[in-house]
Design a protein around this motif. Structure first.
Motif, PDB file in Angstrom:
ATOM      1  N   LEU A  12       0.836  -1.206   0.000  1.00 39.28           N
ATOM      2  CA  LEU A  12       0.000   0.000   0.000  1.00 39.28           C
ATOM      3  C   LEU A  12       0.869   1.253   0.000  1.00 39.28           C
ATOM      4  O   LEU A  12       0.629   2.193  -0.766  1.00 39.28           O
ATOM      5  N   ALA A  13       1.889   1.262   0.846  1.00 37.86           N
ATOM      6  CA  ALA A  13       2.778   2.419   0.934  1.00 37.86           C
ATOM      7  C   ALA A  13       3.454   2.693  -0.403  1.00 37.86           C
ATOM      8  O   ALA A  13       3.515   3.845  -0.870  1.00 37.86           O
ATOM      9  N   SER A  14       3.970   1.651  -1.025  1.00 39.60           N
ATOM     10  CA  SER A  14       4.668   1.823  -2.298  1.00 39.60           C
ATOM     11  C   SER A  14       3.710   2.266  -3.400  1.00 39.60           C
ATOM     12  O   SER A  14       4.021   3.173  -4.193  1.00 39.60           O
ATOM     13  N   LEU A  15       2.537   1.647  -3.451  1.00 45.75           N
ATOM     14  CA  LEU A  15       1.551   1.999  -4.480  1.00 45.75           C
ATOM     15  C   LEU A  15       1.068   3.438  -4.325  1.00 45.75           C
ATOM     16  O   LEU A  15       0.768   4.109  -5.324  1.00 45.75           O
ATOM     17  N   LEU A  16       0.983   3.923  -3.100  1.00 47.15           N
ATOM     18  CA  LEU A  16       0.565   5.311  -2.880  1.00 47.15           C
ATOM     19  C   LEU A  16       1.545   6.281  -3.520  1.00 47.15           C
ATOM     20  O   LEU A  16       1.142   7.292  -4.107  1.00 47.15           O
ATOM     21  N   VAL A  17       2.833   5.986  -3.402  1.00 51.12           N
ATOM     22  CA  VAL A  17       3.833   6.863  -4.004  1.00 51.12           C
ATOM     23  C   VAL A  17       3.689   6.870  -5.521  1.00 51.12           C
ATOM     24  O   VAL A  17       3.728   7.923  -6.166  1.00 51.12           O
ATOM     25  N   PHE A  18       3.518   5.699  -6.112  1.00 51.57           N
ATOM     26  CA  PHE A  18       3.323   5.628  -7.565  1.00 51.57           C
ATOM     27  C   PHE A  18       2.086   6.424  -7.979  1.00 51.57           C
ATOM     28  O   PHE A  18       2.102   7.134  -8.993  1.00 51.57           O
ATOM     29  N   ALA A  19       1.012   6.309  -7.175  1.00 49.07           N
ATOM     30  CA  ALA A  19      -0.233   7.004  -7.520  1.00 49.07           C
ATOM     31  C   ALA A  19      -0.061   8.515  -7.450  1.00 49.07           C
ATOM     32  O   ALA A  19      -0.478   9.244  -8.367  1.00 49.07           O
ATOM     33  N   VAL A  20       0.566   9.005  -6.383  1.00 51.03           N
ATOM     34  CA  VAL A  20       0.756  10.451  -6.226  1.00 51.03           C
ATOM     35  C   VAL A  20       1.706  10.985  -7.294  1.00 51.03           C
ATOM     36  O   VAL A  20       1.528  12.096  -7.807  1.00 51.03           O
ATOM     37  N   ALA A  21       2.724  10.194  -7.631  1.00 49.33           N
ATOM     38  CA  ALA A  21       3.687  10.617  -8.656  1.00 49.33           C
ATOM     39  C   ALA A  21       3.130  10.459 -10.066  1.00 49.33           C
ATOM     40  O   ALA A  21       3.805  10.826 -11.035  1.00 49.33           O
ATOM     41  N   GLN A  22       1.920   9.893 -10.146  1.00 54.85           N
ATOM     42  CA  GLN A  22       1.270   9.648 -11.440  1.00 54.85           C
ATOM     43  C   GLN A  22       2.159   8.803 -12.357  1.00 54.85           C
ATOM     44  O   GLN A  22       2.332   9.089 -13.541  1.00 54.85           O
ATOM     45  N   ARG A  23       2.699   7.765 -11.761  1.00 58.04           N
ATOM     46  CA  ARG A  23       3.542   6.813 -12.492  1.00 58.04           C
ATOM     47  C   ARG A  23       2.887   5.441 -12.446  1.00 58.04           C
ATOM     48  O   ARG A  23       2.265   5.068 -11.443  1.00 58.04           O
ATOM     49  N   SER A  24       3.034   4.674 -13.496  1.00 60.47           N
ATOM     50  CA  SER A  24       2.519   3.307 -13.518  1.00 60.47           C
ATOM     51  C   SER A  24       3.326   2.440 -12.559  1.00 60.47           C
ATOM     52  O   SER A  24       4.565   2.561 -12.502  1.00 60.47           O
ATOM     53  N   PRO A  25       2.661   1.589 -11.795  1.00 58.22           N
ATOM     54  CA  PRO A  25       3.385   0.730 -10.850  1.00 58.22           C
ATOM     55  C   PRO A  25       4.443  -0.111 -11.564  1.00 58.22           C
ATOM     56  O   PRO A  25       4.202  -0.651 -12.638  1.00 58.22           O
ATOM     57  N   ASP A  26       5.594  -0.189 -10.974  1.00 64.82           N
ATOM     58  CA  ASP A  26       6.720  -0.942 -11.514  1.00 64.82           C
ATOM     59  C   ASP A  26       6.657  -2.368 -10.959  1.00 64.82           C
ATOM     60  O   ASP A  26       6.803  -2.577  -9.761  1.00 64.82           O
ATOM     61  N   GLY A  27       6.470  -3.343 -11.854  1.00 64.70           N
ATOM     62  CA  GLY A  27       6.295  -4.725 -11.428  1.00 64.70           C
ATOM     63  C   GLY A  27       7.496  -5.286 -10.691  1.00 64.70           C
ATOM     64  O   GLY A  27       7.343  -5.977  -9.677  1.00 64.70           O
ATOM     65  N   LEU A  28       8.712  -5.000 -11.164  1.00 61.54           N
ATOM     66  CA  LEU A  28       9.914  -5.529 -10.523  1.00 61.54           C
ATOM     67  C   LEU A  28      10.088  -4.934  -9.131  1.00 61.54           C
ATOM     68  O   LEU A  28      10.400  -5.644  -8.171  1.00 61.54           O
ATOM     69  N   TRP A  29       9.880  -3.618  -9.015  1.00 63.03           N
ATOM     70  CA  TRP A  29       9.998  -2.958  -7.720  1.00 63.03           C
ATOM     71  C   TRP A  29       8.983  -3.530  -6.733  1.00 63.03           C
ATOM     72  O   TRP A  29       9.335  -3.873  -5.590  1.00 63.03           O
ATOM     73  N   LEU A  30       7.741  -3.653  -7.172  1.00 64.01           N
ATOM     74  CA  LEU A  30       6.702  -4.160  -6.276  1.00 64.01           C
ATOM     75  C   LEU A  30       6.938  -5.619  -5.907  1.00 64.01           C
ATOM     76  O   LEU A  30       6.598  -6.055  -4.802  1.00 64.01           O
ATOM     77  N   THR A  31       7.536  -6.386  -6.815  1.00 62.07           N
ATOM     78  CA  THR A  31       7.871  -7.779  -6.498  1.00 62.07           C
ATOM     79  C   THR A  31       8.908  -7.835  -5.385  1.00 62.07           C
ATOM     80  O   THR A  31       8.786  -8.635  -4.444  1.00 62.07           O
ATOM     81  N   CYS A  32       9.928  -6.992  -5.485  1.00 58.13           N
ATOM     82  CA  CYS A  32      10.954  -6.940  -4.430  1.00 58.13           C
ATOM     83  C   CYS A  32      10.354  -6.461  -3.112  1.00 58.13           C
ATOM     84  O   CYS A  32      10.639  -7.015  -2.044  1.00 58.13           O
ATOM     85  N   VAL A  33       9.519  -5.431  -3.188  1.00 55.87           N
ATOM     86  CA  VAL A  33       8.862  -4.913  -1.981  1.00 55.87           C
ATOM     87  C   VAL A  33       8.006  -5.996  -1.337  1.00 55.87           C
ATOM     88  O   VAL A  33       8.067  -6.236  -0.123  1.00 55.87           O
ATOM     89  N   GLY A  34       7.183  -6.652  -2.141  1.00 53.13           N
ATOM     90  CA  GLY A  34       6.303  -7.677  -1.606  1.00 53.13           C
ATOM     91  C   GLY A  34       7.056  -8.865  -1.039  1.00 53.13           C
ATOM     92  O   GLY A  34       6.687  -9.404   0.012  1.00 53.13           O
TER      93      GLY A  34
END
Length: 345
Positions: free
Chosen positions: A153-175
């Motif tokens: 949730l924390a990571s996705l919020l940053v992507f949303a506010v920055a108006q950037r598409s979620p990065d799959g590799l980054w989110l995989t590492c985070v998760g």
């Protein structure tokens, strides 16, 4: 009468659970080269959404553990409390959670991970499902609700506010990191509570499979995955601060072993010990990430001030340990170099 702060177990999650999640929020901002200060509305939203969830699960756990705690002779924070107060402490956070779900109704990923956290919280504790007593499922539910979903949730919020598409590799590492860290945390908790769970007849993973397997699983499988995922995150951020934070934490850990005679543990129950990496996630990583961001975005210096004002506890503990270790090292050097000895005749 037990104060409200104790009933909602704030001391157990305010810094211990919120700070690692906030560290990933900062890390995502650094990864996207976003200044942190303008993200403050998202930080407030994140913390508020996590706080209502933490209150809910804390009270729900005590309500559903009343019988087990009585059998184990443990203090239960809601025992003897007015049913109206207990009802309010569950209902109000639920309303807060529904508010955030409504807020994110048009953002499917945010909605899904936040909803999943609440589902995991509820199924972990509430009969007849009560995943807490269903072995491996209990580990998965706790790790998901306490770390995996909040961190995503924390990571996705940053992507949303920055108006950037979620990065799959980054989110995989985070998760992966969050899931492993969460699993290690619940394994440790169940090892610590092994005797109480035995007396209560709670069939947790540790009760079903034993402490030895739990420790081995944490040490040989979960912890290596956690460290590999963390390494991926540090490399992807390109942040010198994250690496320096690890060096600083390593010095603290070695100092504790040398000067305090403490043992570094991964998943175990030992006196005079500390869990490896906790202070890195809670103190060093968030602060060094912000400090690194300041070099590119000077206004982020204000973030450090606010961060320390809101979360002072762990920093004070770490600072006290560092002061004691440094004082000890300087004293040893003085003795070995002969400073302070009386002149010989």
């Amino acid at each position: 009468m037990m104060p409200l702060r104790a009933i909602i177990r704030a001391s157990e999650w305010w810094e211990y659970k919120l700070l690692p999640t906030l560290a990933i929020f900062y890390a995502t901002a650094v990864y996207l080269d976003q200044p942190i200060l303008p993200l403050w509305p998202a930080v407030v939203t994140l913390l508020a959404s996590l706080i209502v969830g933490a209150i809910y699960v804390s009270v729900l756990n005590d309500v559903t553990d009343l019988k087990d705690d009585a059998a184990a002779g443990k203090v239960n924070r809601v025992s003897g409390r007015s049913p109206i107060i207990v009802f309010a402490l569950i209902t109000l956070p639920v309303l807060g959670g529904l508010f955030f779900l409504w807020t994110w109704r048009e953002q499917p990923l945010l909605f899904a991970v936040y909803a999943l956290a609440w589902v995991a919280f509820t199924l972990y504790s509430l009969p007849p499902v009560r995943l807490k007593t269903r072995g491996l499922w209990g580990l998965v539910a706790d790790a998901s609700g306490s770390h995996l979903c909040p961190t995503l949730l924390a990571s996705l919020l940053v992507f949303a506010v920055a108006q950037r598409s979620p990065d799959g590799l980054w989110l995989t590492c985070v998760g992966t990191w969050a899931a492993a860290y969460g699993l290690r945390g619940i394994l440790w908790h169940q090892v610590m509570d092994a005797e109480s769970d035995r007396l209560a007849g709670a069939r947790t993973f540790v009760q079903r499979h034993g402490e030895r397997l739990a420790r081995g699983l944490g040490l040989a499988v979960v912890f290596p995955i956690e460290i590999l995922a963390l390494a991926g995150l540090v490399v992807m951020t390109g942040s010198t601060g994250a690496g320096l934070a690890l060096v600083a934490y390593g010095a603290l850990a070695l100092g504790r072993v040398r000067w305090f005679r403490m043992r570094a543990i991964v998943v175990s129950q030992q006196p005079q010990s500390f869990m490896v990496m906790n202070e890195y996630y809670e103190v060093f990583l968030p602060l060094f990430l912000i400090a690194g961001s300041v070099s590119h975005h000077p206004a982020d210096l204000f973030v450090i001030i606010v961060h320390l004002a809101v979360f002072p506890g762990r920093m004070i503990q770490v600072t006290s340990d560092i002061f004691t270790i440094v004082t000890g090292v300087l004293g040893l050097l003085r003795r070995r170099l002969g400073f302070g000895r009386p002149d010989l005749p």
